[in-house]
Design a protein around this motif. Structure first.
Motif, PDB file in Angstrom:
ATOM      1  N   LEU A 215     -37.281  43.152  74.975  1.00 31.64           N
ATOM      2  CA  LEU A 215     -37.922  44.370  75.492  1.00 31.64           C
ATOM      3  C   LEU A 215     -37.809  44.465  77.016  1.00 31.64           C
ATOM      4  CD1 LEU A 215     -41.189  44.588  73.330  1.00 31.64           C
ATOM      5  CD2 LEU A 215     -39.051  45.880  73.055  1.00 31.64           C
ATOM      6  N   ASP A 216     -37.469  45.657  77.495  1.00 35.32           N
ATOM      7  CA  ASP A 216     -37.391  45.953  78.931  1.00 35.32           C
ATOM      8  C   ASP A 216     -36.428  45.025  79.655  1.00 35.32           C
ATOM      9  OD1 ASP A 216     -39.343  47.992  78.672  1.00 35.32           O
ATOM     10  OD2 ASP A 216     -40.930  46.483  78.737  1.00 35.32           O
ATOM     11  N   LYS A 217     -35.259  44.867  79.077  1.00 31.60           N
ATOM     12  CA  LYS A 217     -34.208  44.041  79.669  1.00 31.60           C
ATOM     13  C   LYS A 217     -32.917  44.843  79.814  1.00 31.60           C
ATOM     14  CE  LYS A 217     -36.784  40.309  79.618  1.00 31.60           C
ATOM     15  NZ  LYS A 217     -37.294  39.701  80.873  1.00 31.60           N
ATOM     16  N   ASN A 218     -32.063  44.378  80.718  1.00 32.44           N
ATOM     17  CA  ASN A 218     -30.691  44.881  80.884  1.00 32.44           C
ATOM     18  C   ASN A 218     -30.629  46.388  81.154  1.00 32.44           C
ATOM     19  OD1 ASN A 218     -30.317  42.232  80.203  1.00 32.44           O
ATOM     20  ND2 ASN A 218     -28.956  42.601  78.478  1.00 32.44           N
ATOM     21  N   TYR A 219     -31.169  46.770  82.302  1.00 32.11           N
ATOM     22  CA  TYR A 219     -31.171  48.177  82.712  1.00 32.11           C
ATOM     23  C   TYR A 219     -29.862  48.609  83.375  1.00 32.11           C
ATOM     24  CZ  TYR A 219     -36.284  47.835  82.258  1.00 32.11           C
ATOM     25  OH  TYR A 219     -37.555  47.651  81.792  1.00 32.11           O
ATOM     26  N   ALA A 220     -28.950  47.695  83.591  1.00 30.19           N
ATOM     27  CA  ALA A 220     -27.778  47.950  84.429  1.00 30.19           C
ATOM     28  C   ALA A 220     -26.922  49.094  83.918  1.00 30.19           C
ATOM     29  CB  ALA A 220     -26.931  46.684  84.528  1.00 30.19           C
ATOM     30  N   GLY A 221     -26.156  49.665  84.857  1.00 31.95           N
ATOM     31  CA  GLY A 221     -25.180  50.681  84.526  1.00 31.95           C
ATOM     32  C   GLY A 221     -23.811  50.043  84.358  1.00 31.95           C
ATOM     33  N   ILE A 222     -23.146  49.727  85.471  1.00 35.98           N
ATOM     34  CA  ILE A 222     -21.820  49.107  85.428  1.00 35.98           C
ATOM     35  C   ILE A 222     -21.901  47.603  85.614  1.00 35.98           C
ATOM     36  CG2 ILE A 222     -19.559  49.003  86.551  1.00 35.98           C
ATOM     37  CD1 ILE A 222     -19.903  51.932  87.334  1.00 35.98           C
ATOM     38  N   PHE A 223     -22.668  47.157  86.606  1.00 32.97           N
ATOM     39  CA  PHE A 223     -22.731  45.733  86.947  1.00 32.97           C
ATOM     40  C   PHE A 223     -24.036  45.104  86.460  1.00 32.97           C
ATOM     41  CE2 PHE A 223     -20.116  47.747  90.300  1.00 32.97           C
ATOM     42  CZ  PHE A 223     -18.915  47.099  90.054  1.00 32.97           C
ATOM     43  N   ILE A 224     -23.932  44.093  85.612  1.00 35.15           N
ATOM     44  CA  ILE A 224     -25.116  43.430  85.067  1.00 35.15           C
ATOM     45  C   ILE A 224     -25.781  42.549  86.126  1.00 35.15           C
ATOM     46  CG2 ILE A 224     -24.000  41.305  84.242  1.00 35.15           C
ATOM     47  CD1 ILE A 224     -26.652  43.440  82.375  1.00 35.15           C
ATOM     48  N   ILE A 225     -25.116  42.364  87.258  1.00 38.80           N
ATOM     49  CA  ILE A 225     -25.669  41.490  88.300  1.00 38.80           C
ATOM     50  C   ILE A 225     -27.010  42.003  88.815  1.00 38.80           C
ATOM     51  CG2 ILE A 225     -23.471  40.518  89.056  1.00 38.80           C
ATOM     52  CD1 ILE A 225     -23.373  42.598  91.260  1.00 38.80           C
ATOM     53  N   TRP A 226     -27.267  43.312  88.735  1.00 39.14           N
ATOM     54  CA  TRP A 226     -28.548  43.829  89.219  1.00 39.14           C
ATOM     55  C   TRP A 226     -29.686  43.269  88.379  1.00 39.14           C
ATOM     56  CZ3 TRP A 226     -26.154  44.861  93.167  1.00 39.14           C
ATOM     57  CH2 TRP A 226     -25.067  45.717  93.256  1.00 39.14           C
TER      58      TRP A 226
END
Length: 298
Positions: A215-226
């Protein structure tokens, strides 16, 4: 590398946005048909899945209609007015500014996306995108009524930094285009270096999960580093269950499209005080659900 400094006109940028947007949709539909064939081959096809997919495209049509009004009457005007009167500079339109705009738009998207999940006012519209119990390319086109409004507030600082509005629009579109391809179960995990830096279907499956650990994980668009930088990353290591809780259990486009806003409106109407109403808007949907459970126990 000198070509990266070559100046381009705003009309070139606008033309790219239109061309990429139109042709990518055609490509995405082709990929979706292939995905349906794979699903059928695995004997996972159902009338409910087809109905859900059709609903996704109906919400897309409604979203585009609303978004055209927002863009024509508000979005474009605000961006260009701020660019002309409040930007600290006006960057030339070059490949460097486009690349920089995409990277910054991706960071902005992370925070916008997180806002949509962590506030009642954001989740009321974004819940539509997450309400499908399936995960395929059509889900990428499942939009809520106000999904086109909130990006204005988050991307406006890029205009104030000096990026031309058309560069910002192009950057937004490229981030969304990349996101579209992530909505699939037909691709497993990619090579480790790719998974480490880029957002992938595996990472985005986690984002759409109802599993408690996801839950509430992996909000990234292109780069998962954020997500890794800001503490919201989770690895896909158990089977994903998709949708929202409680489930909508409907393929009625009208119900799906307005479910989130309708639920928030009911909560606001029955709220015991104006302070509680404010909390419903700014606190997370999890908080609202917990308050309802407490009242049931009391």
């Amino acid at each position: 590398m000198d070509f990266l400094f070559n100046k381009m006109s705003e009309f070139e940028i606008y033309g790219w946005e239109l061309w990429i947007g139109d042709w990518f949709f055609v490509i995405a539909m082709g990929l979706f048909l292939i995905e349906l064939i794979v699903i059928a081959a695995k004997k996972q096809m159902s009338w409910n899945l087809l109905g859900d997919s059709l609903t996704n495209f109906v919400t897309l049509t409604a979203f585009r209609a609303i978004n055209m009004v927002i863009a024509a009457l508000f979005y474009l005007g605000v961006f260009f007015y701020v660019y002309e009167h409040f930007s600290i500079t006006q960057l030339p339109i070059t490949w460097w500014s486009v690349i920089g705009g995409v990277v910054l738009a991706d960071i902005v998207y992370y925070w916008e996306h997180r806002f949509m999940h962590m506030t009642g006012i954001g989740w009321a519209t974004h819940t539509v995108h997450h309400s499908s119990p399936y995960f395929n390319l059509s889900v990428a086109y499942r939009f809520g009524p106000l999904d086109g409004l909130y990006p204005l507030f988050f991307h406006l600082p890029l205009v104030m930094l000096g990026f031309h509005p058309f560069v910002v629009f192009l950057a937004e579109m490229l981030v969304q285009t990349y996101q579209t391809l992530l909505h699939t179960e037909t691709i497993g995990k990619l090579p480790r270096p790719v998974e480490a830096v880029m957002n992938t279907p595996s990472h985005h499956r986690v984002h759409h999960a109802t599993n408690r650990k996801y839950l509430d994980k992996n909000y990234a668009g292109i780069f998962i580093i954020w997500d890794k930088m800001f503490g919201t990353f989770a690895e896909e290591d158990e089977k994903v269950r998709y949708g929202v809780y409680p489930r909508i259990n409907s393929v009625n486009p009208f119900k799906v499209f307005f479910e989130g806003i309708g639920k928030l409106s009911v909560r606001l109407w029955h709220a015991p005080s104006w302070g509680y109403r404010l909390k419903l808007l700014v606190k997370s949907p999890t908080w609202a659900w917990e308050q309802e459970q407490k009242r049931k126990i009391d």
